[in-house]
Write a protein that holds these residues in place. Structure first.
Motif, PDB file in Angstrom:
ATOM      1  N   THR A 137       0.829  -1.206   0.000  1.00 57.99           N
ATOM      2  CA  THR A 137       0.000   0.000   0.000  1.00 57.99           C
ATOM      3  C   THR A 137       0.862   1.253   0.000  1.00 57.99           C
ATOM      4  O   THR A 137       1.815   1.359   0.777  1.00 57.99           O
ATOM      5  CB  THR A 137      -0.927   0.024   1.230  1.00 57.99           C
ATOM      6  N   LEU A 138       0.525   2.194  -0.869  1.00 56.21           N
ATOM      7  CA  LEU A 138       1.201   3.486  -0.952  1.00 56.21           C
ATOM      8  C   LEU A 138       0.267   4.572  -0.451  1.00 56.21           C
ATOM      9  O   LEU A 138      -0.807   4.786  -1.011  1.00 56.21           O
ATOM     10  CB  LEU A 138       1.600   3.780  -2.397  1.00 56.21           C
ATOM     11  N   VAL A 139       0.657   5.263   0.635  1.00 56.97           N
ATOM     12  CA  VAL A 139      -0.100   6.382   1.175  1.00 56.97           C
ATOM     13  C   VAL A 139       0.877   7.495   1.502  1.00 56.97           C
ATOM     14  O   VAL A 139       1.878   7.271   2.189  1.00 56.97           O
ATOM     15  CB  VAL A 139      -0.896   5.988   2.437  1.00 56.97           C
ATOM     16  N   ASN A 140       0.600   8.687   0.997  1.00 55.22           N
ATOM     17  CA  ASN A 140       1.463   9.846   1.242  1.00 55.22           C
ATOM     18  C   ASN A 140       2.927   9.565   0.915  1.00 55.22           C
ATOM     19  O   ASN A 140       3.835   9.947   1.650  1.00 55.22           O
ATOM     20  CB  ASN A 140       1.330  10.311   2.693  1.00 55.22           C
ATOM     21  N   GLY A 141       3.154   8.845  -0.181  1.00 55.14           N
ATOM     22  CA  GLY A 141       4.513   8.603  -0.633  1.00 55.14           C
ATOM     23  C   GLY A 141       5.241   7.493   0.074  1.00 55.14           C
ATOM     24  O   GLY A 141       6.407   7.223  -0.225  1.00 55.14           O
ATOM     25  N   LEU A 142       4.601   6.816   1.041  1.00 53.59           N
ATOM     26  CA  LEU A 142       5.249   5.746   1.794  1.00 53.59           C
ATOM     27  C   LEU A 142       4.594   4.408   1.483  1.00 53.59           C
ATOM     28  O   LEU A 142       3.366   4.263   1.569  1.00 53.59           O
ATOM     29  CB  LEU A 142       5.176   6.021   3.306  1.00 53.59           C
ATOM     30  N   TRP A 143       5.407   3.423   1.138  1.00 50.86           N
ATOM     31  CA  TRP A 143       4.912   2.071   0.891  1.00 50.86           C
ATOM     32  C   TRP A 143       4.930   1.262   2.184  1.00 50.86           C
ATOM     33  O   TRP A 143       5.850   1.378   2.990  1.00 50.86           O
ATOM     34  CB  TRP A 143       5.797   1.360  -0.139  1.00 50.86           C
ATOM     35  N   SER A 144       3.908   0.459   2.393  1.00 45.61           N
ATOM     36  CA  SER A 144       3.873  -0.490   3.503  1.00 45.61           C
ATOM     37  C   SER A 144       3.461  -1.854   2.963  1.00 45.61           C
ATOM     38  O   SER A 144       2.881  -1.960   1.884  1.00 45.61           O
ATOM     39  CB  SER A 144       2.896  -0.031   4.603  1.00 45.61           C
ATOM     40  N   LYS A 145       3.776  -2.885   3.711  1.00 44.14           N
ATOM     41  CA  LYS A 145       3.505  -4.251   3.272  1.00 44.14           C
ATOM     42  C   LYS A 145       2.894  -5.032   4.417  1.00 44.14           C
ATOM     43  O   LYS A 145       3.342  -4.927   5.564  1.00 44.14           O
ATOM     44  CB  LYS A 145       4.805  -4.911   2.817  1.00 44.14           C
ATOM     45  N   GLU A 146       1.871  -5.821   4.113  1.00 43.64           N
ATOM     46  CA  GLU A 146       1.286  -6.678   5.131  1.00 43.64           C
ATOM     47  C   GLU A 146       0.645  -7.885   4.473  1.00 43.64           C
ATOM     48  O   GLU A 146       0.300  -7.863   3.293  1.00 43.64           O
ATOM     49  CB  GLU A 146       0.269  -5.934   5.986  1.00 43.64           C
ATOM     50  N   HIS A 147       0.509  -8.934   5.258  1.00 43.71           N
ATOM     51  CA  HIS A 147      -0.172 -10.127   4.782  1.00 43.71           C
ATOM     52  C   HIS A 147      -1.671  -9.936   4.936  1.00 43.71           C
ATOM     53  O   HIS A 147      -2.149  -9.446   5.962  1.00 43.71           O
ATOM     54  CB  HIS A 147       0.297 -11.356   5.561  1.00 43.71           C
ATOM     55  N   THR A 148      -2.430 -10.312   3.903  1.00 45.15           N
ATOM     56  CA  THR A 148      -3.876 -10.132   3.957  1.00 45.15           C
ATOM     57  C   THR A 148      -4.509 -11.196   4.813  1.00 45.15           C
ATOM     58  O   THR A 148      -3.974 -12.293   4.978  1.00 45.15           O
ATOM     59  CB  THR A 148      -4.486 -10.189   2.552  1.00 45.15           C
TER      60      THR A 148
END
Length: 475
Positions: free
Chosen positions: A122-133
């Protein structure tokens, strides 16, 4: 934001009944059940689809003491989904307006299979994050139309065709039992999960929910699913123990539009997202430098030069010091240091919530006047900790949440809310990234040693002044 906004993919089956019924010349009169079942069966046979998810919410009530107003939220997200391999990509905007202040967040998300698991970027405000669904796939069969067919008698077919994407459609209108509402949202796909989360454990009673379904006449594929929650949620507000006569729900509408089918070849996660989250697992912090890309609908600024990430030894914002009424707090700090200044956990932050090793939890702290700052509670130990036991790794403030505050908050270099863009550039130099939206400009500063050590500045384009600041040190 909780669960990611990930639309569900669909399983394979044969296309049935395509083109058999049209608004003129069909051999027998179509029924609601036949149309809904056909749409469900046809949807099950596709390999991919594109569409749009929209949500509108408006609520009127007392926002601050003695001041009444309307809060509006809008969600506008485009989506594309493939079945083999299972993957989803969504791209859009979440907007909010309060007392004449407009806020907007661009977001983008990819959900894909990685080995035996499914992972969300997920990209929000220029920052990517990663998580398991959650669950065991990036999506599953969308059964909402079949579920509606079980209550098909509640629907009436409009006498005239309607237009969706400039194509003739059957229009079915009816009211669905609110007691089945959450099940309907679940069967509409992961794209509807955020709507379900917003509703929470509300009691909707025996109210009926207006539902509109449009089905393309030439293919009998789904065209539109629109649900109006306003009446059911207004009933829930009235029935609530916390209800006041000053609160009213003016609008709560959710819609999915299906644009095209079987025309998405492949969904690929961008290389910058993979790099930015290379060592991220769920909410673990990334420890490697990574690039970023502009969120959807933004443009790289030509008026602000950018440069490579500054080394950790540089001064400026890298002191990680914030002054609260001249009391210095250096990140990361103990929660007790902010508590001594009068800050307490806000009412929505559970002090008993457990943060596991290497993870963090986003939350808010309130001063004695109710003004809020945002923080990240970081667990740097080898075992689980409750939120008050965690380190505070970030501090953020903005014009809206700090309204009524008596606390002076000064960031490194003397930057505060209300500082000008020129003052920010003078104090910190050129940002590593900068993007401009319709109403705000976002400036990102970060270190080469860790992308999670940095500072984000939001500039109100109308005033040219700082309207939001966040500084963080996770490493």
């Amino acid at each position: 934001m909780g669960k990611n906004l990930n639309p569900k993919t669909v399983s394979a089956a044969a296309l049935l009944c395509a083109g058999m019924l049209v608004f003129s010349g069909f051999s027998k009169e179509a029924t609601s059940a036949e149309l809904l079942n056909s749409a469900s069966e046809n949807m099950a046979g596709i390999g991919s689809f594109t569409g749009n998810m929209a949500m509108e919410l408006a609520m009127t009530g007392e926002i601050t003491e003695g001041q009444k107003g309307t809060v509006t939220m809008e969600l506008d997200i485009d989506m594309e989904v493939t079945q083999d391999p299972e993957a989803a990509h969504i791209n859009g905007n979440i907007g909010m307006s309060v007392l004449g202040t407009n806020m907007s967040v661009d977001m983008e998300n990819y959900t894909v299979a990685e080995g035996d698991d499914y992972v969300s970027y997920t990209l929000v405000n220029g920052l990517w994050s990663k998580e398991h669904t959650e669950g065991n796939s990036a999506g599953s069969e969308i059964t909402a139309f079949k579920d509606l067919a079980s209550d098909a008698d509640a629907f009436e077919i409009s006498q005239e065709p309607v237009q969706v994407n400039e194509r003739d459609c059957y229009e079915l209108r009816g009211k669905f039992g609110a007691e089945n509402l959450l099940g309907l949202l679940d069967s509409a796909g992961d794209a509807a999960d955020s709507i379900e989360d917003m509703m929470g454990d509300v009691e909707v009673g025996t109210s009926k929910v207006p539902v509109t379904v449009c089905i393309y006449a030439d293919t009998l594929m789904p065209a539109l699913l629109e649900i109006d929650f306003t009446e059911a949620m207004q009933w829930a507000i009235i029935a609530s123990e916390d209800n006041t006569e000053d609160v009213s729900l003016d609008k709560f509408r959710f819609a999915i539009t299906y644009d095209s089918f079987d025309d998405v070849d492949e969904i690929v996660v961008p290389e910058e997202a993979v790099k930015a989250t290379a060592s991220t697992e769920t909410t673990e912090m990334s420890t490697e430098a990574a690039g970023t890309q502009p969120a959807a609908g933004t443009e790289k600024l030509a008026t602000i030069e950018t440069e490579k990430a500054a080394p950790a030894s540089d001064t400026g914002w890298q002191t990680y010091e914030v002054l609260f009424n001249n009391t210095k707090i250096t990140l990361p700090c103990n929660f007790a240091e902010l508590k001594a200044l009068g800050y307490t956990l806000d009412e929505d932050t559970d002090p008993e919530y457990i943060v596991n090793k290497g993870e963090y939890e986003y939350g808010y702290l309130a001063d004695k006047n109710g003004a809020l700052i945002s923080v990240d509670f970081l667990n740097t130990t080898d075992g689980p900790l409750s939120i008050p036991e965690c380190k505070v790794a970030s501090i953020g403030s903005d014009d809206w949440f700090l309204e009524g505050s008596k606390m002076s908050i000064v960031y490194p270099g003397g930057i505060t809310l209300g500082s000008t863009k020129e003052e920010v550039l003078s104090a910190y130099g050129n940002p590593q990234d900068a993007y401009e939206g319709d109403s705000i400009t976002s400036m990102y500063y970060y270190n080469s040693d860790s992308y999670r050590n940095g500072m984000d500045i939001t500039i109100d384009n109308e005033t040219g002044k700082v309207s939001g600041i966040t500084i963080r040190k996770f490493e």
